[in-house]
Design a protein around this motif. Structure first.
Motif, PDB file in Angstrom:
ATOM      1  N   PRO A   7       0.806  -1.245   0.000  1.00 16.16           N
ATOM      2  CA  PRO A   7       0.000   0.000   0.000  1.00 16.16           C
ATOM      3  C   PRO A   7       0.831   1.284   0.000  1.00 16.16           C
ATOM      4  CG  PRO A   7      -0.005  -1.016   2.164  1.00 16.16           C
ATOM      5  CD  PRO A   7       0.770  -1.945   1.277  1.00 16.16           C
TER       6      PRO A   7
ATOM      7  N   LEU B 126       0.985   3.310  -2.564  1.00 19.27           N
ATOM      8  CA  LEU B 126       0.036   4.248  -3.169  1.00 19.27           C
ATOM      9  C   LEU B 126      -1.341   3.653  -2.891  1.00 19.27           C
ATOM     10  CD1 LEU B 126       1.686   4.835  -6.671  1.00 19.27           C
ATOM     11  CD2 LEU B 126       1.622   6.463  -4.782  1.00 19.27           C
ATOM     12  N   LYS B 127      -2.378   4.341  -3.395  1.00 17.74           N
ATOM     13  CA  LYS B 127      -3.721   3.836  -3.118  1.00 17.74           C
ATOM     14  C   LYS B 127      -3.961   2.483  -3.789  1.00 17.74           C
ATOM     15  CE  LYS B 127      -5.694   8.239  -2.038  1.00 17.74           C
ATOM     16  NZ  LYS B 127      -6.741   9.224  -2.294  1.00 17.74           N
ATOM     17  N   VAL B 128      -4.596   1.600  -3.058  1.00 15.29           N
ATOM     18  CA  VAL B 128      -4.967   0.287  -3.571  1.00 15.29           C
ATOM     19  C   VAL B 128      -6.459   0.127  -3.329  1.00 15.29           C
ATOM     20  CG1 VAL B 128      -4.605  -2.195  -3.335  1.00 15.29           C
ATOM     21  CG2 VAL B 128      -2.689  -0.625  -2.957  1.00 15.29           C
ATOM     22  N   PRO B 129      -7.267  -0.259  -4.318  1.00 14.69           N
ATOM     23  CA  PRO B 129      -6.919  -0.743  -5.650  1.00 14.69           C
ATOM     24  C   PRO B 129      -6.296   0.311  -6.584  1.00 14.69           C
ATOM     25  CG  PRO B 129      -9.306  -1.044  -5.149  1.00 14.69           C
ATOM     26  CD  PRO B 129      -8.707  -0.275  -4.061  1.00 14.69           C
TER      27      PRO B 129
END
Lengths: 250, 183
Positions: free
Chosen positions: B107, B109-112
């Protein structure tokens, strides 16, 4: 690099577009399918359809409409409004919707978020939150008519933990003002959750979009009337953002 | 040409069907062995959860059939991940066509990973929606960078697969599907 998304929103009632639209070459301004096609051709990255039909009986027309939209456009779209059961979600996804958005029903029954995420995956689940700032950002239900005790940031975090794939945050203070998005709250929201945040409410100028993508840290921005009334063309907006150094799909 | 979309309850089956219809081809949606074997080309779609999807494939006996197919097969999104050996999503053994383990994004960066992204060295934008990824490997034909360098497309003999959704990727996606059909 992942592009920032521009998302026009269409209000649907009894299978028809509600808000006035102002397009040339549109034979039927009330037909959501025709309007969707135009937005897609202009470069919209996704579409959101918000069903404001009151009665359950008439909501059946929505499933048929979703199927027509899915057959026509080649970009993703979200359907929201009045979804309250896993069965509602199943019917919409089977008809070709890519995502559904939950609002009031999720507050009334937070387990619905996890049920949907487990069954269909987080990628199809957008948690829509309407909030108004007084001293804090309070969450509102029923299209902003009913105040709750929930605070935007805490509710968004819970939604993420329960399996929401994205947060669609509409600021009731900014909605309809055309004075810009709620960038401070959006920034805080983006730092609170680790799922994409869609900014909604307040778009009036192209600069507002630039500000929400930079200062507001939004991953996507949603607007309705400025697109419907052609105050801003999606193509022009994306070219403007590109020139200002924002990554957009052109 | 007979195009079969493997129908095992995956979320994007309708969208894939519609995408081909826009190209003037009406695919057959089926989970039947005979139908699938009689196809000229096959689409293996997928949206949802790896473990749940593998359970359905096993119930239907498709976990044996799919790796044995000799026709061109295109896996999409979860379909691509299921073609690998193992997935961290539910820690489940998959079809093993590609000897790779599907991993969850860290995570950072943003996930999804949701939205439009470009693959390395190309100008086309494709629509991605996924939290798990196939690492780069010897069969990677297109790579993409988000959090890490991952496989956007892989190909081995008659099996090809993409992480993005060509059925939802505008004109670029339509062109991609057209190429698969016309190849």
């Amino acid at each position: 690099m992942l592009a920032k998304r521009i998302i026009p929103c269409l209000d649907i009632k009894d299978g028809r577009t509600v808000k006035g639209v102002n397009f040339e070459n549109l034979r039927d301004a009330g037909d959501p399918v025709e309007l969707s096609k135009i937005y897609t051709d202009e470069g919209a990255d996704e579409l959101v359809f918000l069903d404001i039909t009151a009665t359950h009986e008439k909501r059946k027309t929505l499933v048929a409409l979703v199927e027509r939209i899915a057959a026509t456009i080649n970009i993703p779209f979200t359907v929201g409004g009045g979804i309250s059961t896993v069965e509602d979600v199943y019917a919409l996804l089977q008809s070709g919707a890519d995502k559904i958005s939950l609002n009031s029903a999720a507050v009334r029954n937070p387990k619905l978020i996890s049920d949907i995420a487990e069954k269909f995956g987080s990628q199809c689940l957008v948690l829509a939150i309407d909030a108004k700032q007084t001293t804090n950002w309070k969450v509102y239900l029923n299209g902003g008519r009913l105040e709750t005790e929930l605070v935007l940031f805490e509710w968004a975090k819970e939604g993420e933990q329960r399996g929401a794939g994205e947060i669609l945050f509409t600021s009731m203070n900014h909605d309809g003002t055309k004075n810009g998005f709620a960038n401070e709250a959006l920034q805080q929201l983006s730092e609170t959750v680790n799922i994409p945040v869609i900014a909604s409410g307040g778009a009036g100028t192209m600069e507002h979009f630039y500000n929400t993508f930079t200062y507001g840290k939004a991953d996507a921005a949603l607007a309705a009337s400025i697109f419907h009334f052609k105050e801003i063309g999606i193509n022009n907006l994306k070219n403007y953002l590109h020139q200002k150094g924002i990554t957009v799909r052109l | 040409m007979k195009l079969v979309v493997i129908n095992y309850g995956a979320g994007n089956t309708q969208s894939v069907k519609f995408a081909f219809q826009r190209l003037g081809i009406t695919p057959v949606l089926s989970d039947s062995r005979e139908e699938i074997l009689s196809a000229d080309k096959i689409i293996f779609p997928g949206v949802g959860h790896a473990k749940a999807a593998m359970e359905v494939l096993r119930e239907k006996g498709l976990h044996v059939l799919i790796p044995q197919l000799k026709q061109p097969v295109l896996g999409i999104c979860l379909g691509m991940q299921l073609m690998c050996k193992f997935s961290e999503e539910g820690n489940v053994d998959c079809l093993g066509i590609f000897n790779e383990s599907v991993k969850l994004f860290e995570p950072k960066l943003k996930v999804p990973h949701i939205g439009w992204n470009k693959t390395d060295g190309n100008d086309d934008w494709y629509y991605f929606v996924h939290s798990y990824y196939v690492p780069q490997n010897e069969f990677t034909t297109l790579s993409c960078n988000y959090i890490t360098q991952f496989s956007a497309a892989i190909q081995k003999e008659n099996f090809s697969a993409v992480q993005f959704h060509p059925e939802k990727s505008g004109q670029a996606g339509e062109d991609f599907l057209k190429k698969f059909i016309e190849a």
